[in-house]
Design a protein around this motif. Structure first.
Motif, PDB file in Angstrom:
ATOM      1  N   CYS A   1       3.677  -3.639  -0.849  1.00  0.00           N
ATOM      2  CA  CYS A   1       3.015  -2.101  -0.740  1.00  0.00           C
ATOM      3  C   CYS A   1       3.871  -2.191   0.123  1.00  0.00           C
ATOM      4  O   CYS A   1       3.999  -0.734   0.059  1.00  0.00           O
ATOM      5  CB  CYS A   1       1.282  -1.774  -1.411  1.00  0.00           C
ATOM      6  SG  CYS A   1       1.189  -0.387  -0.890  1.00  0.00           S
ATOM      7  N   TYR A   2       3.679  -2.041   1.036  1.00  0.00           N
ATOM      8  CA  TYR A   2       3.992  -1.386   2.650  1.00  0.00           C
ATOM      9  C   TYR A   2       5.297  -2.471   3.351  1.00  0.00           C
ATOM     10  O   TYR A   2       5.346  -1.582   4.305  1.00  0.00           O
ATOM     11  CB  TYR A   2       2.505  -1.860   3.280  1.00  0.00           C
ATOM     12  CG  TYR A   2       1.571  -1.146   3.322  1.00  0.00           C
ATOM     13  CD1 TYR A   2       1.491   0.204   3.413  1.00  0.00           C
ATOM     14  CD2 TYR A   2       0.068  -1.682   2.266  1.00  0.00           C
ATOM     15  CE1 TYR A   2       0.650   1.177   3.484  1.00  0.00           C
ATOM     16  CE2 TYR A   2      -0.242  -0.796   2.003  1.00  0.00           C
ATOM     17  CZ  TYR A   2      -0.688   0.330   2.816  1.00  0.00           C
ATOM     18  OH  TYR A   2      -2.120   1.405   2.116  1.00  0.00           O
ATOM     19  N   ALA A   3       6.248  -2.837   2.353  1.00  0.00           N
ATOM     20  CA  ALA A   3       7.334  -3.289   2.702  1.00  0.00           C
ATOM     21  C   ALA A   3       8.156  -2.405   3.487  1.00  0.00           C
ATOM     22  O   ALA A   3       7.661  -1.241   2.335  1.00  0.00           O
ATOM     23  CB  ALA A   3       7.628  -4.636   1.727  1.00  0.00           C
TER      24      ALA A   3
ATOM     25  N   VAL B   1      -4.666  -5.787   7.550  1.00  0.00           N
ATOM     26  CA  VAL B   1      -5.272  -5.143   6.374  1.00  0.00           C
ATOM     27  C   VAL B   1      -6.320  -6.710   6.649  1.00  0.00           C
ATOM     28  O   VAL B   1      -6.655  -7.838   6.432  1.00  0.00           O
ATOM     29  CB  VAL B   1      -4.708  -5.600   5.117  1.00  0.00           C
ATOM     30  CG1 VAL B   1      -5.313  -5.215   3.945  1.00  0.00           C
ATOM     31  CG2 VAL B   1      -3.468  -4.480   5.221  1.00  0.00           C
ATOM     32  N   GLY B   2      -7.983  -6.192   6.354  1.00  0.00           N
ATOM     33  CA  GLY B   2      -8.761  -6.894   6.750  1.00  0.00           C
ATOM     34  C   GLY B   2      -9.562  -7.011   4.877  1.00  0.00           C
ATOM     35  O   GLY B   2      -9.069  -6.120   4.250  1.00  0.00           O
ATOM     36  N   VAL B   3      -9.559  -8.929   4.679  1.00  0.00           N
ATOM     37  CA  VAL B   3      -9.684  -9.017   4.073  1.00  0.00           C
ATOM     38  C   VAL B   3     -11.028  -9.263   3.714  1.00  0.00           C
ATOM     39  O   VAL B   3     -11.393 -10.242   3.998  1.00  0.00           O
ATOM     40  CB  VAL B   3      -9.287 -10.233   3.187  1.00  0.00           C
ATOM     41  CG1 VAL B   3      -9.085 -10.638   1.597  1.00  0.00           C
ATOM     42  CG2 VAL B   3      -6.969  -9.559   2.794  1.00  0.00           C
TER      43      VAL B   3
ATOM     44  N   THR C   1      -0.792   0.916  -4.456  1.00  0.00           N
ATOM     45  CA  THR C   1       0.242   2.093  -3.700  1.00  0.00           C
ATOM     46  C   THR C   1      -0.926   2.285  -2.673  1.00  0.00           C
ATOM     47  O   THR C   1      -1.960   2.252  -2.533  1.00  0.00           O
ATOM     48  CB  THR C   1       0.394   3.138  -4.082  1.00  0.00           C
ATOM     49  OG1 THR C   1      -1.068   3.594  -4.802  1.00  0.00           O
ATOM     50  CG2 THR C   1       0.668   2.492  -5.418  1.00  0.00           C
ATOM     51  N   GLU C   2      -0.407   3.260  -2.116  1.00  0.00           N
ATOM     52  CA  GLU C   2      -0.864   3.941  -0.107  1.00  0.00           C
ATOM     53  C   GLU C   2      -2.238   4.641  -0.667  1.00  0.00           C
ATOM     54  O   GLU C   2      -3.308   4.747  -0.648  1.00  0.00           O
ATOM     55  CB  GLU C   2       0.347   3.890   0.328  1.00  0.00           C
ATOM     56  CG  GLU C   2      -1.029   5.192   0.948  1.00  0.00           C
ATOM     57  CD  GLU C   2      -1.472   4.692   2.115  1.00  0.00           C
ATOM     58  OE1 GLU C   2      -2.209   4.859   3.041  1.00  0.00           O
ATOM     59  OE2 GLU C   2      -1.138   3.110   2.417  1.00  0.00           O
TER      60      GLU C   2
ATOM     61  N   ARG D   1       0.770  -8.670  -2.470  1.00  0.00           N
ATOM     62  CA  ARG D   1       0.999  -6.935  -3.182  1.00  0.00           C
ATOM     63  C   ARG D   1       0.361  -6.832  -2.666  1.00  0.00           C
ATOM     64  O   ARG D   1       1.283  -5.192  -2.479  1.00  0.00           O
ATOM     65  CB  ARG D   1      -0.223  -7.230  -4.369  1.00  0.00           C
ATOM     66  CG  ARG D   1       0.610  -8.193  -6.033  1.00  0.00           C
ATOM     67  CD  ARG D   1      -0.913  -7.141  -6.707  1.00  0.00           C
ATOM     68  NE  ARG D   1      -0.261  -8.759  -7.923  1.00  0.00           N
ATOM     69  CZ  ARG D   1      -1.536  -9.926  -8.624  1.00  0.00           C
ATOM     70  NH1 ARG D   1      -3.038  -9.026  -8.253  1.00  0.00           N
ATOM     71  NH2 ARG D   1      -1.298 -10.705  -9.826  1.00  0.00           N
ATOM     72  N   VAL D   2      -0.064  -6.610  -1.790  1.00  0.00           N
ATOM     73  CA  VAL D   2      -0.133  -5.681  -0.062  1.00  0.00           C
ATOM     74  C   VAL D   2       0.665  -5.426   0.369  1.00  0.00           C
ATOM     75  O   VAL D   2       1.081  -4.929   1.364  1.00  0.00           O
ATOM     76  CB  VAL D   2      -2.151  -5.734   0.485  1.00  0.00           C
ATOM     77  CG1 VAL D   2      -1.605  -5.171   1.604  1.00  0.00           C
ATOM     78  CG2 VAL D   2      -2.858  -5.722  -0.850  1.00  0.00           C
TER      79      VAL D   2
END
Length: 278
Positions: free
Chosen positions: A177-179, A143-145, A256-257, A173-174
């Motif tokens: 979301c993907y855990a 994930v780019g921030v 969310t996705e 939080r991201v």
């Protein structure tokens, strides 16, 4: 022939200024002129040397001599902020590229050619690719921030200005979301802080690299997802890399996705969501 005569802001604003006209010229087999090129233009050799695009003020022997670049930047500012020159440009039918952002006619069909023309030079892409490969050793999702602060403290009354602690919470939080997928983060910022200040998140960033803005930009374009405040910068990375993007709109934002979608043009996500003209 289309002639682009404006020079709005920094590199990504310029790229958005060019892209609709480049797409049209590809589709209609036309030529174009870009009068005032961005100072990073040499980082984009396919654009600079495209057969159908002419940069009349690109003269490397002059720009790299003495005060050449500063003289060029001064000329650009004076001419593009002058009512008399505006009248001259209108008389000859020249185009302000910033006003072509709503021209989406040819973007989708010419995307492969656009990705080639707007590809930066090889050493930038090699560094970007190597960075993402390092991140993939730890995370199955990269994930780019995009951390944009500075002028955002006052722009739009500071509505999209977030502290580094806020960005840390966004990243956590991201991850939630993907855990249980392991997430690794690429940090894009012009601020000087260590990537390991975001506890509980595996993060990497470039330090003391040449062409940092373009390098960060195209590393973002290789990520699997991008988060960041409203900006033409992350918007371009999403568009040119076809990467799902989520703009950070409030400090309490959850993910969310469905929060993520690629940019298809300056004002729209692929999922149909419209972006305001901030």
């Amino acid at each position: 022939m289309r002639v682009i005569c404006d020079a709005p802001g920094q590199t990504c604003n310029r790229l958005w200024t060019y892209v609709a006209s480049v797409a049209q010229c590809i589709a209609e087999h036309r030529r174009m002129v870009i009068i005032f090129h961005d100072w990073t233009i040499e980082d984009f050799p396919n654009l600079l040397h495209a057969r159908f695009i002419w940069f009349p003020l690109w003269h490397k022997w002059y720009l790299e001599r003495g005060n050449g670049w500063n003289n060029y930047k001064g000329l650009t500012w004076k001419v593009t902020h002058n009512e008399r020159w505006d009248k001259v440009f209108r008389f000859f039918g020249f185009t302000k590229g910033w006003q072509t952002r709503t021209d989406t006619r040819y973007l989708r069909q010419t995307m492969p050619q656009l990705q080639s023309i707007f590809r930066p030079k090889d050493d930038i892409m090699q560094r970007a690719t190597a960075m993402v490969a390092r991140l993939r050793q730890t995370g199955s999702l990269v994930v780019g921030v995009h951390i944009r602060r500075g002028d955002y403290a006052t722009w739009n009354d500071g509505r999209f200005f977030y502290s580094l602690d806020d960005y840390h919470l966004f990243m956590l939080r991201v991850q939630q979301c993907y855990a249980p997928r392991p997430v690794a983060f690429f940090i894009s910022s012009n601020e000087d802080f260590p990537a390991d200040r975001f506890e509980g998140c595996h993060c990497l960033r470039f330090a003391e690299e040449p062409s940092a803005a373009v390098l960060d930009l195209y590393t973002l374009s290789l990520c699997d997802r991008i988060i960041g405040p409203f900006s033409s910068y992350s918007r371009w990375a999403s568009f040119i890399g076809q990467v799902p993007l989520c703009f950070l709109e409030t400090k309490e934002q959850q993910f969310t996705e469905d929060s993520f979608s690629p940019i298809v043009d300056y004002f729209h996500f692929e999922n149909g969501k419209t972006i305001e003209d901030w």
